[in-house]
Scaffold this motif. Structure first.
Motif, PDB file in Angstrom:
ATOM      1  N   ALA A  26      36.637 -66.645  82.488  1.00 48.20           N
ATOM      2  CA  ALA A  26      35.785 -66.830  83.661  1.00 48.20           C
ATOM      3  C   ALA A  26      36.251 -65.936  84.810  1.00 48.20           C
ATOM      4  CB  ALA A  26      35.800 -68.293  84.103  1.00 48.20           C
ATOM      5  N   ASP A  27      37.496 -65.435  84.728  1.00 47.14           N
ATOM      6  CA  ASP A  27      38.061 -64.592  85.779  1.00 47.14           C
ATOM      7  C   ASP A  27      38.158 -63.129  85.393  1.00 47.14           C
ATOM      8  OD1 ASP A  27      38.905 -66.765  87.721  1.00 47.14           O
ATOM      9  OD2 ASP A  27      39.975 -67.411  85.933  1.00 47.14           O
ATOM     10  N   ARG A  28      38.481 -62.856  84.112  1.00 45.43           N
ATOM     11  CA  ARG A  28      38.581 -61.463  83.666  1.00 45.43           C
ATOM     12  C   ARG A  28      38.456 -61.403  82.156  1.00 45.43           C
ATOM     13  NH1 ARG A  28      44.798 -59.256  83.264  1.00 45.43           N
ATOM     14  NH2 ARG A  28      45.649 -61.025  82.082  1.00 45.43           N
ATOM     15  N   ILE A  29      37.957 -60.276  81.686  1.00 44.33           N
ATOM     16  CA  ILE A  29      37.858 -60.021  80.254  1.00 44.33           C
ATOM     17  C   ILE A  29      38.400 -58.617  79.987  1.00 44.33           C
ATOM     18  CG2 ILE A  29      36.277 -59.758  78.304  1.00 44.33           C
ATOM     19  CD1 ILE A  29      34.377 -61.682  79.694  1.00 44.33           C
ATOM     20  N   PRO A  30      39.363 -58.451  79.075  1.00 46.75           N
ATOM     21  CA  PRO A  30      39.961 -59.491  78.235  1.00 46.75           C
ATOM     22  C   PRO A  30      40.870 -60.428  79.029  1.00 46.75           C
ATOM     23  CG  PRO A  30      41.073 -57.395  77.865  1.00 46.75           C
ATOM     24  CD  PRO A  30      39.909 -57.103  78.769  1.00 46.75           C
ATOM     25  N   SER A  31      40.770 -61.698  78.733  1.00 49.17           N
ATOM     26  CA  SER A  31      41.458 -62.722  79.525  1.00 49.17           C
ATOM     27  C   SER A  31      42.977 -62.602  79.464  1.00 49.17           C
ATOM     28  CB  SER A  31      41.046 -64.112  79.050  1.00 49.17           C
ATOM     29  OG  SER A  31      41.377 -64.302  77.687  1.00 49.17           O
ATOM     30  N   HIS A  32      43.493 -62.161  78.336  1.00 51.94           N
ATOM     31  CA  HIS A  32      44.938 -62.016  78.157  1.00 51.94           C
ATOM     32  C   HIS A  32      45.391 -60.562  78.247  1.00 51.94           C
ATOM     33  CE1 HIS A  32      44.646 -66.170  76.998  1.00 51.94           C
ATOM     34  NE2 HIS A  32      45.926 -66.249  76.736  1.00 51.94           N
ATOM     35  N   GLY A  33      44.523 -59.704  78.746  1.00 50.20           N
ATOM     36  CA  GLY A  33      44.873 -58.302  78.913  1.00 50.20           C
ATOM     37  C   GLY A  33      44.813 -57.480  77.649  1.00 50.20           C
ATOM     38  N   THR A  76      42.493 -56.998  73.624  1.00 49.07           N
ATOM     39  CA  THR A  76      41.447 -57.411  72.687  1.00 49.07           C
ATOM     40  C   THR A  76      42.032 -57.697  71.305  1.00 49.07           C
ATOM     41  OG1 THR A  76      40.997 -55.108  72.111  1.00 49.07           O
ATOM     42  CG2 THR A  76      39.702 -56.076  73.914  1.00 49.07           C
ATOM     43  N   LEU A  77      43.354 -57.561  71.169  1.00 53.21           N
ATOM     44  CA  LEU A  77      44.021 -57.742  69.880  1.00 53.21           C
ATOM     45  C   LEU A  77      43.781 -59.143  69.336  1.00 53.21           C
ATOM     46  CD1 LEU A  77      45.884 -55.920  68.138  1.00 53.21           C
ATOM     47  CD2 LEU A  77      47.825 -57.090  69.209  1.00 53.21           C
ATOM     48  N   PHE A  78      43.534 -59.228  68.026  1.00 55.29           N
ATOM     49  CA  PHE A  78      43.361 -60.493  67.311  1.00 55.29           C
ATOM     50  C   PHE A  78      42.228 -61.343  67.896  1.00 55.29           C
ATOM     51  CE2 PHE A  78      48.033 -59.586  66.842  1.00 55.29           C
ATOM     52  CZ  PHE A  78      47.960 -59.135  65.531  1.00 55.29           C
ATOM     53  N   GLY A  79      41.178 -60.702  68.384  1.00 59.44           N
ATOM     54  CA  GLY A  79      40.021 -61.432  68.883  1.00 59.44           C
ATOM     55  C   GLY A  79      40.295 -62.301  70.085  1.00 59.44           C
ATOM     56  N   SER A  80      41.301 -61.927  70.884  1.00 56.98           N
ATOM     57  CA  SER A  80      41.756 -62.790  71.973  1.00 56.98           C
ATOM     58  C   SER A  80      41.099 -62.513  73.324  1.00 56.98           C
ATOM     59  CB  SER A  80      43.275 -62.672  72.129  1.00 56.98           C
ATOM     60  OG  SER A  80      43.633 -61.346  72.479  1.00 56.98           O
ATOM     61  N   ALA A  81      40.101 -61.646  73.376  1.00 57.04           N
ATOM     62  CA  ALA A  81      39.533 -61.229  74.661  1.00 57.04           C
ATOM     63  C   ALA A  81      38.955 -62.378  75.473  1.00 57.04           C
ATOM     64  CB  ALA A  81      38.454 -60.177  74.437  1.00 57.04           C
ATOM     65  N   LEU A  82      38.489 -63.449  74.796  1.00 50.91           N
ATOM     66  CA  LEU A  82      37.864 -64.572  75.488  1.00 50.91           C
ATOM     67  C   LEU A  82      38.698 -65.846  75.386  1.00 50.91           C
ATOM     68  CD1 LEU A  82      34.149 -63.976  74.366  1.00 50.91           C
ATOM     69  CD2 LEU A  82      35.309 -63.148  76.419  1.00 50.91           C
ATOM     70  N   ALA A  83      39.976 -65.709  75.061  1.00 52.02           N
ATOM     71  CA  ALA A  83      40.860 -66.867  74.942  1.00 52.02           C
ATOM     72  C   ALA A  83      41.143 -67.477  76.312  1.00 52.02           C
ATOM     73  CB  ALA A  83      42.174 -66.453  74.282  1.00 52.02           C
ATOM     74  N   ILE A  84      41.555 -68.734  76.306  1.00 49.81           N
ATOM     75  CA  ILE A  84      41.920 -69.421  77.548  1.00 49.81           C
ATOM     76  C   ILE A  84      43.148 -70.285  77.291  1.00 49.81           C
ATOM     77  CG2 ILE A  84      40.340 -71.340  77.095  1.00 49.81           C
ATOM     78  CD1 ILE A  84      39.852 -71.441  80.153  1.00 49.81           C
ATOM     79  N   ARG A 142      35.564 -64.918  62.411  1.00 47.63           N
ATOM     80  CA  ARG A 142      36.013 -64.921  61.014  1.00 47.63           C
ATOM     81  C   ARG A 142      37.479 -65.320  60.955  1.00 47.63           C
ATOM     82  NH1 ARG A 142      34.588 -58.823  60.147  1.00 47.63           N
ATOM     83  NH2 ARG A 142      33.206 -59.431  61.840  1.00 47.63           N
ATOM     84  N   LEU A 143      37.918 -65.672  59.747  1.00 47.28           N
ATOM     85  CA  LEU A 143      39.293 -66.126  59.565  1.00 47.28           C
ATOM     86  C   LEU A 143      40.291 -64.975  59.596  1.00 47.28           C
ATOM     87  CD1 LEU A 143      41.107 -68.566  59.066  1.00 47.28           C
ATOM     88  CD2 LEU A 143      40.643 -68.333  56.615  1.00 47.28           C
ATOM     89  N   ASP A 144      39.870 -63.777  59.267  1.00 45.87           N
ATOM     90  CA  ASP A 144      40.737 -62.606  59.285  1.00 45.87           C
ATOM     91  C   ASP A 144      40.965 -62.199  60.748  1.00 45.87           C
ATOM     92  OD1 ASP A 144      42.029 -60.195  59.078  1.00 45.87           O
ATOM     93  OD2 ASP A 144      40.532 -59.255  57.765  1.00 45.87           O
ATOM     94  N   LEU A 145      42.062 -62.660  61.347  1.00 44.07           N
ATOM     95  CA  LEU A 145      42.312 -62.427  62.772  1.00 44.07           C
ATOM     96  C   LEU A 145      42.497 -60.952  63.093  1.00 44.07           C
ATOM     97  CD1 LEU A 145      42.478 -64.726  64.939  1.00 44.07           C
ATOM     98  CD2 LEU A 145      42.772 -65.549  62.602  1.00 44.07           C
ATOM     99  N   ALA A 146      42.943 -60.150  62.140  1.00 45.53           N
ATOM    100  CA  ALA A 146      43.143 -58.725  62.395  1.00 45.53           C
ATOM    101  C   ALA A 146      41.825 -58.007  62.641  1.00 45.53           C
ATOM    102  CB  ALA A 146      43.885 -58.087  61.224  1.00 45.53           C
ATOM    103  N   ARG A 147      40.715 -58.528  62.091  1.00 44.83           N
ATOM    104  CA  ARG A 147      39.409 -57.888  62.246  1.00 44.83           C
ATOM    105  C   ARG A 147      38.424 -58.750  63.034  1.00 44.83           C
ATOM    106  NH1 ARG A 147      36.212 -56.917  58.315  1.00 44.83           N
ATOM    107  NH2 ARG A 147      36.859 -58.657  57.005  1.00 44.83           N
ATOM    108  N   ALA A 148      38.878 -59.879  63.523  1.00 41.62           N
ATOM    109  CA  ALA A 148      37.980 -60.848  64.153  1.00 41.62           C
ATOM    110  C   ALA A 148      37.452 -60.368  65.495  1.00 41.62           C
ATOM    111  CB  ALA A 148      38.702 -62.176  64.327  1.00 41.62           C
ATOM    112  N   ARG A 149      36.256 -60.824  65.818  1.00 38.23           N
ATOM    113  CA  ARG A 149      35.660 -60.594  67.126  1.00 38.23           C
ATOM    114  C   ARG A 149      35.624 -61.915  67.876  1.00 38.23           C
ATOM    115  NH1 ARG A 149      30.439 -56.769  66.340  1.00 38.23           N
ATOM    116  NH2 ARG A 149      31.515 -55.066  67.356  1.00 38.23           N
TER     117      ARG A 149
END
Length: 205
Positions: free
Chosen positions: A22-29, A31-39, A178-185
């Motif tokens: 809600a503040d920035r994307i990617p949230s954790h700085g 995009t690795l492992f589909g983490s861009a929208l993590a909280i 998807r379950l494959d975190l290396a390729r996940a979006r």
């Protein structure tokens, strides 16, 4: 853009949102492992503190059980199938103040171990429609579910810990396609209809 996944908050009580999309994307700085929208959510006490701040906070690591969120129950955020679960990683000391600088030097080692090294103890839940929700940094030995099991929203799955890439006890939540975190979006998450901003206290009765 992937449609948002509506979920419940995976806990009860008071928690502060951190590193929110809600503040920035990617949230954790990253995009690795589909983490861009993590909280991240940090458990807090009635005064809104994750743990008391003392002089020792600034100069040395702290035991994880000194933190309000450590050991709190974590709940399934949706009806889902458990597709992965791990709880063999240790809970390490928390690092605030100057100790966090030394802790930062260990992140390269965790990254080299891939997603499991960053996530620590975790549960992966495949929801209706195929999106996979990850709950990470769980307490060692606390995971209550195993792959193949089905859970209902609100069912306990483990406890908040300080395993993996974590400077203080909290729960990292993300959804991927998807379950494959290396390729996940990443898949956007809507917690009870919204996504809280960083610094907001979330109270769940």
């Amino acid at each position: 853009m992937t449609a948002p996944l509506a979920v419940r908050y995976p806990f009860r009580g008071d928690w502060v949102a951190r590193n929110s999309p809600a503040d920035r994307i990617p949230s954790h700085g990253t995009t690795l492992f589909g983490s861009a929208l993590a909280i991240d959510f940090v458990g807090v006490d009635a005064a809104g503190r994750s743990a008391p701040v003392t002089f020792s906070t600034l100069v040395r690591p702290e035991p994880p059980d000194a933190f309000a969120g450590f050991g709190r129950a974590l709940l399934a955020p949706a009806d889902a199938e458990v597709v992965a679960a791990s709880d063999g990683a240790p809970d390490h000391p928390a690092h605030r103040g100057l100790p966090s600088l030394g802790y930062a030097l260990t992140q390269r080692r965790r990254l080299a171990a891939g997603w499991p090294g960053l996530a620590g103890n975790h549960v992966l839940l495949r929801c209706e429609g195929g999106a996979v929700v990850a709950l990470c940094h769980l307490q060692a030995g606390s995971v209550l579910v195993r792959p193949g099991a089905r859970v209902r929203a609100g069912e306990p799955v483990g406890r908040c810990g300080n395993s993996g890439n974590s400077t203080e006890p909290h729960v990292h939540v993300q959804a991927v396609d998807r379950l494959d975190l290396a390729r996940a979006r990443p898949v956007p998450l809507l917690f009870d209809g919204g996504t809280p901003r960083s610094g907001r206290v979330v109270h769940v009765a």
